[in-house]
Write a protein that holds these residues in place. Structure first.
Motif, mmCIF file in Angstrom:
data_model
loop_
_atom_site.group_PDB
_atom_site.id
_atom_site.type_symbol
_atom_site.label_atom_id
_atom_site.label_comp_id
_atom_site.label_asym_id
_atom_site.label_seq_id
_atom_site.Cartn_x
_atom_site.Cartn_y
_atom_site.Cartn_z
ATOM 1 N N GLU A 298 0.728 -1.167 0.069
ATOM 2 C CA GLU A 298 0.094 0.105 0.047
ATOM 3 C C GLU A 298 0.979 1.301 0.164
ATOM 4 N N THR A 299 1.944 1.264 0.717
ATOM 5 C CA THR A 299 2.843 2.098 0.492
ATOM 6 C C THR A 299 4.447 1.724 0.526
ATOM 7 N N ILE A 300 5.120 2.334 -0.075
ATOM 8 C CA ILE A 300 6.814 1.837 0.057
ATOM 9 C C ILE A 300 7.476 2.955 0.653
ATOM 10 N N TYR A 301 7.032 4.115 0.988
ATOM 11 C CA TYR A 301 7.818 5.216 1.177
ATOM 12 C C TYR A 301 8.275 5.374 2.578
ATOM 13 N N THR A 302 7.696 4.426 3.525
ATOM 14 C CA THR A 302 8.589 4.190 4.938
ATOM 15 C C THR A 302 8.362 2.827 4.796
ATOM 16 N N CYS A 303 9.585 2.431 5.223
ATOM 17 C CA CYS A 303 9.701 0.778 5.293
ATOM 18 C C CYS A 303 9.945 0.723 6.938
ATOM 19 N N TYR A 304 9.689 -0.609 7.319
ATOM 20 C CA TYR A 304 9.897 -0.706 8.851
ATOM 21 C C TYR A 304 10.639 -1.869 8.996
ATOM 22 N N CYS A 305 11.467 -1.868 10.041
ATOM 23 C CA CYS A 305 12.756 -2.983 10.486
ATOM 24 C C CYS A 305 12.182 -3.789 11.632
ATOM 25 N N GLY B 289 12.674 -0.390 14.119
ATOM 26 C CA GLY B 289 12.912 0.749 13.632
ATOM 27 C C GLY B 289 12.296 0.972 12.357
ATOM 28 N N SER B 290 12.258 2.233 11.725
ATOM 29 C CA SER B 290 11.370 2.491 10.622
ATOM 30 C C SER B 290 12.766 3.398 9.748
ATOM 31 N N VAL B 291 12.429 3.098 8.280
ATOM 32 C CA VAL B 291 13.309 3.924 7.545
ATOM 33 C C VAL B 291 12.593 4.553 6.356
ATOM 34 N N PRO B 292 12.786 5.694 6.074
ATOM 35 C CA PRO B 292 12.051 6.442 4.790
ATOM 36 C C PRO B 292 12.790 5.860 3.756
ATOM 37 N N LEU B 293 11.869 5.793 2.753
ATOM 38 C CA LEU B 293 12.597 5.353 1.306
ATOM 39 C C LEU B 293 13.650 6.366 0.866
ATOM 40 N N ARG B 294 13.405 7.706 1.159
ATOM 41 C CA ARG B 294 14.149 8.896 0.893
ATOM 42 C C ARG B 294 15.717 8.392 1.419
ATOM 43 N N ARG B 295 15.659 8.088 2.921
ATOM 44 C CA ARG B 295 16.794 7.978 3.302
ATOM 45 C C ARG B 295 17.481 6.864 2.904
ATOM 46 N N LEU B 296 16.785 5.666 2.485
ATOM 47 C CA LEU B 296 17.551 4.532 1.871
ATOM 48 C C LEU B 296 18.043 4.966 0.473
ATOM 49 N N ILE B 297 17.429 5.661 -0.360
ATOM 50 C CA ILE B 297 18.077 5.817 -1.528
ATOM 51 C C ILE B 297 19.199 6.712 -1.700
ATOM 52 N N VAL B 298 19.359 7.607 -0.571
ATOM 53 C CA VAL B 298 20.632 8.427 -0.544
ATOM 54 C C VAL B 298 21.628 7.651 0.338
ATOM 55 N N SER B 299 21.486 6.682 0.822
ATOM 56 C CA SER B 299 22.640 5.905 1.882
ATOM 57 C C SER B 299 23.333 4.952 0.536
ATOM 58 N N PRO B 300 24.723 4.758 1.204
ATOM 59 C CA PRO B 300 25.596 3.978 0.451
ATOM 60 C C PRO B 300 24.905 2.702 0.467
ATOM 61 N N GLY B 301 24.856 1.847 -0.658
ATOM 62 C CA GLY B 301 24.299 0.428 -0.728
ATOM 63 C C GLY B 301 24.788 -0.562 0.286
ATOM 64 N N GLU B 302 26.012 -0.480 0.797
ATOM 65 C CA GLU B 302 26.676 -1.459 1.686
ATOM 66 C C GLU B 302 26.226 -1.361 3.036
ATOM 67 N N SER B 303 25.431 -0.033 3.622
ATOM 68 C CA SER B 303 25.351 0.095 4.899
ATOM 69 C C SER B 303 24.488 -0.980 5.395
ATOM 70 N N GLU B 304 24.441 -1.101 6.573
ATOM 71 C CA GLU B 304 23.513 -1.890 7.286
ATOM 72 C C GLU B 304 22.261 -1.199 7.651
ATOM 73 N N ILE B 305 20.994 -1.583 7.515
ATOM 74 C CA ILE B 305 19.622 -0.904 7.832
ATOM 75 C C ILE B 305 19.813 -0.535 9.330
ATOM 76 N N ARG B 306 20.158 -1.381 9.976
ATOM 77 C CA ARG B 306 20.094 -1.181 11.388
ATOM 78 C C ARG B 306 20.888 0.318 11.970
ATOM 79 N N ASP B 307 21.962 0.669 10.908
ATOM 80 C CA ASP B 307 22.686 1.729 11.381
ATOM 81 C C ASP B 307 22.069 3.151 10.795
ATOM 82 N N ILE B 308 21.081 2.972 9.854
ATOM 83 C CA ILE B 308 20.555 4.468 9.160
ATOM 84 C C ILE B 308 19.296 4.435 9.656
ATOM 85 N N MET B 309 18.560 3.336 10.468
ATOM 86 C CA MET B 309 17.132 3.406 10.750
ATOM 87 C C MET B 309 16.791 4.304 12.019
ATOM 88 N N TYR B 310 15.475 4.962 12.122
ATOM 89 C CA TYR B 310 15.151 5.549 13.269
ATOM 90 C C TYR B 310 14.786 4.457 14.197
#
Lengths: 457, 457
Positions: B165-172, B181-202
């Motif tokens: 239904e939405t992909i703009y906020t993803c949940y961890c 945690g939660s991570v906005p798609l915006r944050r995902l696409i500007v982060s380096p590809g090899e970063s772990e989600i747990r390091d960038i999520m809220y």
């Protein structure tokens, strides 16, 4: 942990000079909560101290969530260089919101320390009519030529995402910067990289937009109807000039609702929160309708005076006046509220008038009959208990008047908001005060009419 | 081109069997507009014919936007196989909304042709309390383990985006499926590809969520405060079970506002649109408060009866009763509306009571003085024009009563909604009816009190 507790912790940390720990704490907090903590801090200098500890990434965001008092206090305290950076980091719509609320001397200083390009933009925004789409839009949107490929578009988004208010709907323009399509990020990322944007974008009939001069209410209606996350705004040449995001649209919806509540409670609409509004403004917002309605009660007073002889002569006639008027007023307001709300949400249109009227006449008849019957019993029992001298014909007059007053009230309650809409007036503003006045007077005329017909002194 | 015109074109195309052209037209239209065209089509069989022409990609979406009458008509006409595909394509929250509105026989048939997994889900949803977060959430969200890298997450999103239904906020989630945690798609696409989600999520303090049993109003308040595009919903073990998206939150906000409008207009809240509500239901929603208030007007009636001798003896005394009662009621409602609205939006809390009261006393004094003064002049001029026999002391009684009634009304208007909130009752439901009744009675008592003190027969 509630916000009050956090504010106290922050204040203690400031008092004990634990700045680096506080800085750590602030990076863990949501910007909305930081703003709230700053507002709740008692000392103005502490507001600035907390603000200065914020990392540059967040300070503009936190600033946008502050109320205008705190914004003013911070701007007065920071240096011109800090002010310059702050203005550069803020979204234009937030900067405009802030400048609309603070005193003129602050506006002058802020604009003096803004780069010329932003200054021009801000001035243009400040010139849009109040509550127009232009006045609430932001220019930080993602837009690219329709000739881009999906890969080019995604690269562009990755590069600029941090400076945009939303990236979730992107807008496509032609060579004259005219808006020709929109494409959700979701659609972009599931499309093959080499596709051209113009082949995957929504265009023609499916492209939804508003004009800078459109009312914010129509923006909210469009977003609500089509479940949009943002609405593009174009100028008279259909050039894309900005977007309005869903968070601002939610605020518009709440503001418009608050305004309708205020109008229906006979208040002049106010932009400020109750607790922040001064006594004089509150008085000013209320006194006008109170005065108008008091003076218009001259009619009901005159009707009663003209009938005073009969009221004195027949026991129990006066006692029912408040009940009749209240029941009439309540009946009318029930309908008008439903119609005003239906008109506002678009569920009802003027074309439905006769459908509404016919429905209301039947509802009124059922309500009126029930009320009249219960009232007859009530008066009868009351007479038995109190031994009052009210005679049965008076009961009949009251009950008949009740039935007629309810029918008249429902018809007026259904008609006035529709009439207002037809005349392009505001239904919420017109209906409330006029219904009470008209229904009060008509209820009395009906009552005294039946009394004259049926009762003899 | 408005919707009515489009509907007519569609009907003509159907009549002339131009199916492939119609199919083309439909692919160019927005799903919301298609749904509206189907609803506006007169013949039920045409509704089904249009529906069947829709490409499979859109038919479930269009179906979700239809009102329950059209949904029922279509489900009755389509085959079991078509029904099965439809149910598979619909989001669970839309399927639940639809099943809550249609007759039981349709529900049985639909559930019989739904796969067991979806059926269990739907049944669980139907069991959540009305207006709870669980009842409005959807399970089609993006979630992945916190141990994923950004590249893995983006690949997962690209693969599954169309079913979400939405992909703009993803949940961890962690290994126990708990929300961490939660991570906005915006944050995902500007982060380096090899970063772990747990390091960038809220996470921690910045992670916002609600429980399945929380009231939908608190979901709306959370989304509004923090400008969220979706709110995650967890069960009692903090496992992620669903999300609520902003378009549904906007609907909640409008529904809650409509409900408050209805309560303040003395109506029982109704879920249906006015035009679709029958006369009996409308009557039922209105009659209860009308009856309660009519019966409670026994108080005012008794107060007047007790004073009838004096009213007959002194000219002009009766004529001011409606004006005094209306002004008192209006004054009280002005305050209570502001307080109810402030409480609903969280701008005012019970702790502010004395601040509010002190503010209202001052406002009331200013309003009361102004009204009394203007009223004195009004009565004076009126006497000159009509030559009535009302004596000046009566003017003084009316004006003094006006001042006191306004002060009392404002204090009651400020206190009752706060009291309701303190007692965990609904301020909007309590305040309206009680304020009118109490203020009416008190205004009369004040009036007759001053009359007894100042006037002698």
């Amino acid at each position: 942990m509630d916000n009050k507790a956090i504010t106290e912790i922050i204040e203690k940390m400031l008092a004990n000079n634990k700045f680096s720990a506080l800085k750590e704490l602030l990076t863990e907090m949501n910007v909305v909560d930081i703003a709230q903590a700053i507002e709740e801090t008692e000392l103005p200098e502490n507001q600035v101290r907390i603000f200065r500890l914020l990392s540059k990434d967040y300070s503009a965001q936190v600033f946008s969530y502050l109320d205008s008092d705190s914004q003013g206090a911070i701007v007065e305290a920071i240096t011109n260089t800090e002010l310059k950076f702050l203005m550069e980091d803020m979204f234009v719509d937030d900067a405009v919101d802030f400048l609309e609320e603070v005193p003129a001397n602050i506006v002058t200083r802020v604009l003096a320390h803004t780069n010329p390009e932003t200054r021009n933009l801000i001035n243009r925004f400040l010139n849009y009519p109040e509550n127009s789409a232009g006045s609430i839009m932001t220019i930080e949107m993602v837009s690219f030529p329709e000739t881009y490929t999906v890969d080019m578009a995604i690269a562009e988004i990755r590069r600029t995402a941090l400076d945009k208010e939303t990236i979730y709907t992107c807008y496509c323009t032609d060579s004259q910067r005219k808006l020709v399509g929109s494409v959700p990020l979701r659609r972009l990322i599931v499309s093959p990289g080499e596709s051209e944007i113009r082949d995957i974008m929504y265009d023609d009939d499916q492209l939804l937009f508003v004009n800078t001069l459109d009312d914010q209410e129509s923006v909210a209606a469009l977003a609500r109807k089509y479940d949009l996350l943002s609405v593009p705004v174009v100028d008279n040449e259909q050039r894309l000039v900005g977007i309005i995001t869903i968070d601002d649209i939610v605020d518009v919806i709440e503001d418009e609702n608050t305004e309708d509540f205020e109008k229906m409670a006979l208040l002049l609409p106010s932009e400020d929160q109750y607790l922040k509004t001064g006594v004089l403004t509150l008085t000013k917002n209320r006194i006008i309708w109170l005065l108008v309605l008091m003076v218009s009660a001259t009619f009901t007073g005159q009707i009663i005076e003209g009938f005073e002889d009969k009221l004195s002569a027949i026991a129990g006639l006066t006692a029912s006046i408040p009940m009749l008027m209240d029941t009439g007023g309540n009946s009318g307001n029930q309908v008008s509220t439903l119609i005003i709300r239906g008109l506002a949400l678009g569920d009802i249109t003027i074309k439905d008038y006769f459908k509404v009227l016919w429905k209301e006449i039947r509802v009124a008849f059922l309500c009126g009959i029930t009320l009249a019957a219960v009232n007859f019993v009530r008066m009868y029992i009351l007479r038995m208990i109190t031994g009052s001298q009210t005679e049965t014909p008076v009961f009949i007059v009251v009950c008949l008047s009740m039935l007629c007053a309810v029918i008249v009230a429902k018809m007026i309650g259904a008609s006035l908001p529709m009439l207002a809409k037809l005349l392009k007036l505001d239904p919420a503003l017109m209906a409330g005060p006029m219904i009470t006045t008209i229904v009060d007077a008509l209820s009395l005329l009906i009552y005294f009419g039946f009394a004259s017909l049926i009762l003899t002194v």
